[in-house]
Design an enzyme around this catalytic site. Structure first.
Site, PDB file in Angstrom:
ATOM      1  CB  SER A  38      -0.931   0.016   1.208  1.00 46.67           C
ATOM      2  OG  SER A  38      -0.175  -0.116   2.392  1.00 46.67           O
ATOM      3  CG  ASP A 331      -4.643   5.045   6.910  1.00 48.12           C
ATOM      4  OD1 ASP A 331      -3.484   4.814   7.296  1.00 48.12           O
ATOM      5  OD2 ASP A 331      -5.130   4.524   5.883  1.00 48.12           O
ATOM      6  CG  HIS A 334      -1.412   3.605   4.770  1.00 47.50           C
ATOM      7  ND1 HIS A 334      -2.598   3.035   5.152  1.00 47.50           N
ATOM      8  CD2 HIS A 334      -0.737   2.649   4.108  1.00 47.50           C
ATOM      9  CE1 HIS A 334      -2.640   1.777   4.725  1.00 47.50           C
ATOM     10  NE2 HIS A 334      -1.518   1.520   4.098  1.00 47.50           N
TER      11      HIS A 334
END
Ligand SMILES: *[C@@H]1O[C@H](CO)[C@@H](O)[C@H](O)[C@H]1NC(C)=O
Ligand SMILES: *[C@@H]1O[C@H](CO)[C@@H](O)[C@H](O)[C@H]1NC(C)=O
Ligand SMILES: *[C@@H]1O[C@H](CO)[C@@H](O)[C@H](O)[C@H]1NC(C)=O
Ligand SMILES: *[C@@H]1O[C@H](CO)[C@@H](O)[C@H](O)[C@H]1NC(C)=O
Length: 367
Positions: A38, A331, A334
């Site tokens: 990610s 978040d 991340h």
């Protein structure tokens, strides 16, 4: 259950300082092939219908052009985008799974710029990440292999080998494997697990080398135990504040082993060149001295709910911090756009303390 899976997966951050002279406008950018999780995914998982590991909804993308939620786990661009920008591109090349939706001539038009294969939730190990929901690194490499066939069909095999030998292969992966280790009650000792990860990494890199890759820009994992999600576990389970140290120790060991692997590979594989970013040092230095890079909050998520804003994912009903430039974390896992920018800047032009033996700008040079 889905929510639990998602929060166990996905990924963390990276960061730092230093002034950068971007690739000058008259230089042709190297082709850029991006693999990983990610931290580098620019929308891959949104093309996997059954995937629950995704971010293609607000508040994600709030600082992206037109406030678009593209699937990036960020308020805006991520590190893959900023690395691409430093090399003179507008952003990361698009996801491979998006290119597959195009007509053949549009598909082909994209290939020479590069392709992004990164998939949120994926790992070095095929067992990392919920099956059918993410693209593991092994499969990303298979996808690259078909892209190589497509480039060969377009420009011939000699030109393809030349092009690939000058291309930059940016890889950001490993965190989800380590999260996975802690999420299951495995009895595998730490050293054995790390060496298993590293020998798997060795196979992946060798496979890419055998397909023609020569220049590897790699970032190791950040201090995973300092993510809001892991600070929350530390708080709720151990009743303590701060980072979850055992995961940080894994991140440090992973870096050392990866450094040793890359040194070995470069003496074994002719023409192999690499640049290794120390994601641990880059990030921990910011956490220990946030103000030097303009951060005011390095422990909570900007977007989320509950304690540390880390008890729920970032979505349209989550609470959003007022100044996103002051947060290290977007978040629960991340980095913010700003943190991703600083990380990419360091990879591109940082000193050997953070990126060695050379930085990405030097890696891309012909010498
Ligand atoms: C790309 O290569 C794969 C594997 O050789 C092939 O199946 C596919 O049709 C090619 N796609 C295009 C658009 O050329
Ligand atoms: C791991 O072990 C602990 C304590 O033995 C138990 O409470 C927990 O449910 C186990 N977790 C998993 C994922 O099996
Ligand atoms: C690198 O090579 C040395 C010497 O052969 C060896 O001891 C070490 O285990 C290797 N490290 C890795 C990660 O392959
Ligand atoms: C956002 O996530 C929370 C869980 O923290 C959930 O209760 C809520 O329904 C979600 N909102 C939307 C719009 O999906």
């Amino acid at each position: 259950m889905a929510k639990i899976i998602i929060s166990q997966l996905i990924l963390c951050l990276f960061v730092i300082l230093i002034n950068v002279a971007p690739h000058s406008a008259d230089e042709t950018p190297p082709s850029l092939f991006i693999l990983g999780d990610s931290t580098a995914d620019v929308g891959t998982n949104t093309y996997i219908p059954e995937s629950l590991v995704r971010a293609d909804f607000p508040h994600n993308g709030i600082d992206f052009p037109n406030s678009r939620a593209t699937g990036r786990f960020s308020n805006g661009f991520n590190s893959a985008d900023f690395v691409a920008k430093f090399f003179g591109l507008k952003r990361s090349p698009p996801p491979f799974l998006f290119l597959l939706t195009l007509k053949p001539h549009h598909f082909q038009r994209h290939l020479l710029i590069g392709v992004n294969f990164a998939s949120a939730g994926s790992g070095l190990l095929d067992v990392t990440g919920p099956k059918t929901m993410v693209v593991p690194l092994s499969q990303q490499i298979n996808q690259f292999s078909t892209v190589k066939d497509n480039i060969t069909a377009l420009i011939g095999s000699e030109a393809t080998e030349t092009m690939l030998s000058k291309s930059l292969f940016f890889i950001s992966i490993g965190s989800n494997d380590i999260f996975g280790y802690f999420a299951t009650n495995t009895t595998i000792p730490k050293d054995q697990f790390i060496s298993n990860l590293i020998s798997t990494y060795s196979n992946h890199i060798t496979n890419l080398y055998n397909l023609g890759a020569r220049k590897f820009g790699i970032i190791s994992v950040p201090p995973l135990g300092c993510c809001p999600s892991q600070r929350l576990i530390q708080k709720l389970i151990n009743g303590a504040d701060g980072c979850f140290q055992p995961e940080n120790d894994f991140a440090i060991s992973f870096y050392s082993a990866l450094e040793s692997l890359l040194t070995n590979l470069s003496s074994k594989l002719p023409g192999f060149k690499y640049s290794l970013g120390n994601g641990y040092k880059m990030t921990i230095d910011v956490i220990e001295n946030p103000r030097a890079s303009g951060f005011e909050n390095v422990d909570s998520a900007c977007c989320g709910t509950g304690l540390l804003n880390a008890q729920g994912p970032c979505n349209s009903t989550a609470s959003l911090c007022s100044d996103r430039r002051k947060y290290l974390f977007w978040d629960l896992f991340h980095p913010t756009k700003k943190a991703a920018y600083l990380a990419a800047q360091t990879l591109y032009n940082g000193p050997p303390y953070y990126v060695s033996p050379i930085n990405f700008a030097q890696l891309a040079e012909d010498y």
